[in-house]
Write a protein that holds these residues in place. Sequence first.
Motif, PDB file in Angstrom:
ATOM      1  N   VAL A  90      58.458 105.511 -62.332  1.00  0.00           N
ATOM      2  CA  VAL A  90      59.772 106.109 -62.062  1.00  0.00           C
ATOM      3  C   VAL A  90      60.239 105.611 -60.706  1.00  0.00           C
ATOM      4  CG1 VAL A  90      61.074 108.254 -61.774  1.00  0.00           C
ATOM      5  CG2 VAL A  90      59.148 108.171 -63.381  1.00  0.00           C
ATOM      6  N   VAL A  91      61.461 105.118 -60.650  1.00  0.00           N
ATOM      7  CA  VAL A  91      62.031 104.646 -59.398  1.00  0.00           C
ATOM      8  C   VAL A  91      63.130 105.603 -58.963  1.00  0.00           C
ATOM      9  CG1 VAL A  91      63.615 103.057 -60.613  1.00  0.00           C
ATOM     10  CG2 VAL A  91      63.117 102.710 -58.195  1.00  0.00           C
ATOM     11  N   GLY A  92      63.098 105.987 -57.699  1.00  0.00           N
ATOM     12  CA  GLY A  92      64.121 106.862 -57.143  1.00  0.00           C
ATOM     13  C   GLY A  92      65.130 106.055 -56.343  1.00  0.00           C
ATOM     14  N   ILE A  93      66.404 106.377 -56.475  1.00  0.00           N
ATOM     15  CA  ILE A  93      67.479 105.668 -55.786  1.00  0.00           C
ATOM     16  C   ILE A  93      68.170 106.629 -54.828  1.00  0.00           C
ATOM     17  CG2 ILE A  93      69.602 104.324 -56.037  1.00  0.00           C
ATOM     18  CD1 ILE A  93      67.261 102.978 -57.383  1.00  0.00           C
ATOM     19  N   VAL A  94      68.121 106.331 -53.556  1.00  0.00           N
ATOM     20  CA  VAL A  94      68.864 107.082 -52.542  1.00  0.00           C
ATOM     21  C   VAL A  94      69.929 106.126 -52.019  1.00  0.00           C
ATOM     22  CG1 VAL A  94      68.758 108.416 -50.407  1.00  0.00           C
ATOM     23  CG2 VAL A  94      66.775 108.363 -51.957  1.00  0.00           C
ATOM     24  N   ALA A 150      68.279  99.048 -61.429  1.00  0.00           N
ATOM     25  CA  ALA A 150      66.994  99.726 -61.624  1.00  0.00           C
ATOM     26  C   ALA A 150      66.725 100.006 -63.101  1.00  0.00           C
ATOM     27  CB  ALA A 150      66.973 101.027 -60.823  1.00  0.00           C
ATOM     28  N   LEU A 151      67.759 100.389 -63.847  1.00  0.00           N
ATOM     29  CA  LEU A 151      67.581 100.701 -65.263  1.00  0.00           C
ATOM     30  C   LEU A 151      67.132  99.488 -66.067  1.00  0.00           C
ATOM     31  CD1 LEU A 151      70.693 102.976 -65.838  1.00  0.00           C
ATOM     32  CD2 LEU A 151      68.300 103.666 -66.144  1.00  0.00           C
ATOM     33  N   ARG A 152      67.392  98.311 -65.543  1.00  0.00           N
ATOM     34  CA  ARG A 152      67.047  97.088 -66.270  1.00  0.00           C
ATOM     35  C   ARG A 152      65.853  96.365 -65.627  1.00  0.00           C
ATOM     36  NH1 ARG A 152      72.422  98.182 -66.519  1.00  0.00           N
ATOM     37  NH2 ARG A 152      73.438  97.868 -68.542  1.00  0.00           N
ATOM     38  N   GLY A 153      65.096  97.083 -64.808  1.00  0.00           N
ATOM     39  CA  GLY A 153      63.978  96.466 -64.100  1.00  0.00           C
ATOM     40  C   GLY A 153      62.614  96.817 -64.638  1.00  0.00           C
ATOM     41  N   GLY A 154      62.543  97.461 -65.798  1.00  0.00           N
ATOM     42  CA  GLY A 154      61.249  97.697 -66.425  1.00  0.00           C
ATOM     43  C   GLY A 154      60.610  99.039 -66.160  1.00  0.00           C
ATOM     44  N   ALA A 155      61.144  99.830 -65.220  1.00  0.00           N
ATOM     45  CA  ALA A 155      60.582 101.168 -64.978  1.00  0.00           C
ATOM     46  C   ALA A 155      60.906 102.074 -66.157  1.00  0.00           C
ATOM     47  CB  ALA A 155      61.133 101.755 -63.685  1.00  0.00           C
ATOM     48  N   GLY A 156      60.089 103.122 -66.308  1.00  0.00           N
ATOM     49  CA  GLY A 156      60.311 104.038 -67.421  1.00  0.00           C
ATOM     50  C   GLY A 156      61.462 104.988 -67.215  1.00  0.00           C
ATOM     51  N   ALA A 157      61.793 105.281 -65.959  1.00  0.00           N
ATOM     52  CA  ALA A 157      62.890 106.204 -65.669  1.00  0.00           C
ATOM     53  C   ALA A 157      63.452 105.903 -64.295  1.00  0.00           C
ATOM     54  CB  ALA A 157      62.411 107.658 -65.733  1.00  0.00           C
ATOM     55  N   VAL A 158      64.725 106.259 -64.116  1.00  0.00           N
ATOM     56  CA  VAL A 158      65.405 106.091 -62.839  1.00  0.00           C
ATOM     57  C   VAL A 158      65.920 107.453 -62.408  1.00  0.00           C
ATOM     58  CG1 VAL A 158      67.311 104.992 -61.603  1.00  0.00           C
ATOM     59  CG2 VAL A 158      66.074 103.726 -63.374  1.00  0.00           C
ATOM     60  N   ARG A 159      65.576 107.822 -61.191  1.00  0.00           N
ATOM     61  CA  ARG A 159      65.986 109.112 -60.629  1.00  0.00           C
ATOM     62  C   ARG A 159      66.962 108.844 -59.487  1.00  0.00           C
ATOM     63  NH1 ARG A 159      63.934 114.030 -60.878  1.00  0.00           N
ATOM     64  NH2 ARG A 159      62.050 113.304 -61.957  1.00  0.00           N
ATOM     65  N   ARG A 163      59.080 113.478 -58.459  1.00  0.00           N
ATOM     66  CA  ARG A 163      58.007 112.513 -58.247  1.00  0.00           C
ATOM     67  C   ARG A 163      58.453 111.118 -58.687  1.00  0.00           C
ATOM     68  NH1 ARG A 163      53.650 111.246 -55.221  1.00  0.00           N
ATOM     69  NH2 ARG A 163      52.198 109.921 -56.382  1.00  0.00           N
ATOM     70  N   VAL A 164      58.225 110.140 -57.830  1.00  0.00           N
ATOM     71  CA  VAL A 164      58.531 108.746 -58.161  1.00  0.00           C
ATOM     72  C   VAL A 164      57.373 107.876 -57.701  1.00  0.00           C
ATOM     73  CG1 VAL A 164      61.030 109.115 -57.905  1.00  0.00           C
ATOM     74  CG2 VAL A 164      59.697 108.221 -55.972  1.00  0.00           C
ATOM     75  N   GLN A 165      57.313 106.678 -58.254  1.00  0.00           N
ATOM     76  CA  GLN A 165      56.341 105.687 -57.794  1.00  0.00           C
ATOM     77  C   GLN A 165      56.944 104.761 -56.734  1.00  0.00           C
ATOM     78  OE1 GLN A 165      56.269 106.620 -61.288  1.00  0.00           O
ATOM     79  NE2 GLN A 165      54.613 107.850 -60.420  1.00  0.00           N
ATOM     80  N   ALA A 166      58.257 104.695 -56.676  1.00  0.00           N
ATOM     81  CA  ALA A 166      58.914 103.855 -55.671  1.00  0.00           C
ATOM     82  C   ALA A 166      60.302 104.388 -55.383  1.00  0.00           C
ATOM     83  CB  ALA A 166      59.006 102.409 -56.145  1.00  0.00           C
ATOM     84  N   TRP A 167      60.730 104.215 -54.136  1.00  0.00           N
ATOM     85  CA  TRP A 167      62.084 104.582 -53.713  1.00  0.00           C
ATOM     86  C   TRP A 167      62.863 103.329 -53.323  1.00  0.00           C
ATOM     87  CZ3 TRP A 167      64.129 109.206 -54.392  1.00  0.00           C
ATOM     88  CH2 TRP A 167      63.313 110.353 -54.400  1.00  0.00           C
ATOM     89  N   LEU A 200      58.857  97.445 -58.241  1.00  0.00           N
ATOM     90  CA  LEU A 200      57.880  98.130 -57.380  1.00  0.00           C
ATOM     91  C   LEU A 200      57.284  99.338 -58.097  1.00  0.00           C
ATOM     92  CD1 LEU A 200      59.401  98.355 -53.775  1.00  0.00           C
ATOM     93  CD2 LEU A 200      57.251  97.254 -54.409  1.00  0.00           C
ATOM     94  N   ALA A 201      58.153 100.125 -58.735  1.00  0.00           N
ATOM     95  CA  ALA A 201      57.675 101.308 -59.455  1.00  0.00           C
ATOM     96  C   ALA A 201      56.777 100.917 -60.614  1.00  0.00           C
ATOM     97  CB  ALA A 201      58.862 102.117 -59.969  1.00  0.00           C
TER      98      ALA A 201
END
Length: 467
Positions: free
Chosen positions: A235-239, A256-265, A287-291, A420-421
Amino acid sequence: MRTAYSVETVRAAERELMARLPEGALMLRAAAGLAAVCAGLLARRRGRVYGSRVVLLVGPGDNGGDALYAGARLARRGAGVTAVPMDPERMHAGGLAALRAAGGRVAQAVPQRADLVVDGLLGIGGRGGLRPAGAALAERIPPGVPVVAVDLPSGVDADTGEVAGPAVTADVTVTFGAYKPGLLIDPGASRAGAVHLVDIGLELPEPEVEALQHADVAGLLPEPTASSDKYRRGVVGIVAGSAQYPGAAVLAVAGALRGGAGAVRYVGPAADSVLARYPETLIGPGRVQAWVIGPGLGEGRAGEVADVLAGDAAVLVDADGLRGLDPAVLRARTAPTLLTPHAGEAAALLGVSRESVEAGRLAAVRRLAERYGAAVLLKGSTTLVASGGVRAVRVNPTGTPWLATAGSGDVLSGLAGSLLAGGLSGADAGSVGAYLHGLAARRTGGPLLAHQVAEALPAAWRDTTHP
């Protein structure tokens, strides 16, 4: 993977090889490769080598010798070959004798009728651009005539790609033994044209510069398995975004939605704009794996950057998030960190002028990685990725000038953050993200809009995994 080596490394390898070969054998190998490329160009342009008019611009060093020996080979195939020396008293003696024996001639002025010009004025040791005598010859290259550079275009710094004075612009460069960094990094890369590598048998150590190819990218991309779910995929978080720049948030989420992560927050003030465009997005902290933090953030939000950096997730910092970064804070992090500045932001991070960064991009990206203890993606006409403690800098070989458009960097940040996520290191996420971003832009053509690049990313992904 395409690898490049410094002048010092190449020359050391050449010395080792020459010690095991008969005198002059290495130059003859190089000249044979150069002549073969020239012959191929003449055959495509005129249908044959015989009767073609070839002009050699000859410098005083081994580079000029390569050109003369190659010219001799072309002359033996029936080409009319004319050598024009930069310094008539300092031509390579063996090469000159071979050319004359094959029927070539020497002239003091550049003929205005030619089918091919060979640039042998300066070799890989040249610094600071062409001197007046060489520049005068280069200026007289007939318009529209293809130019083949010997090893690299004269006037280009082989180690950095810098062009500090007059320089040749080639249609084709024939380089010997190894790629040189200046052939892969702008502005030198833009002057090299199509680059042909001639293997002359060098044994080389670890490279100073490397460029990913499709197979390398495919091997790094995170692919889901039968047991994957959206959380295991990352999961990648976007601030990102602000009242003034809500579009930055939308574009970062798009990448981010097209980068292979399972979810975008998404966390920020542009939630309504993000959801209106991408209802798949999760909204609010979690919870995210990358910001990814910084695109369109505006001023006065340094506290959010500090909070993200204080966590244990991987972090990509871009744009407004780069302001006032403390090297000590970044060096203390154990999770992957990726900084993605353009030249102006890099200059601020280093405390130097933008001009100095643009004039020495390779040195600048290395200094940034060392100073901040992070992976650094330096944006520009040639995107460079460096990581502290890693010898090789990665050069992105994809892209198009049409990417110089508002919002394209936001898409790249979201894409690299998603990688990264997905578990990639900072350097891998940056270099793979830049590669896909450039491929997507090529697919889109131009003029392009940033959101079109995001939309083309799945096709670019497939290009690398199913070529």
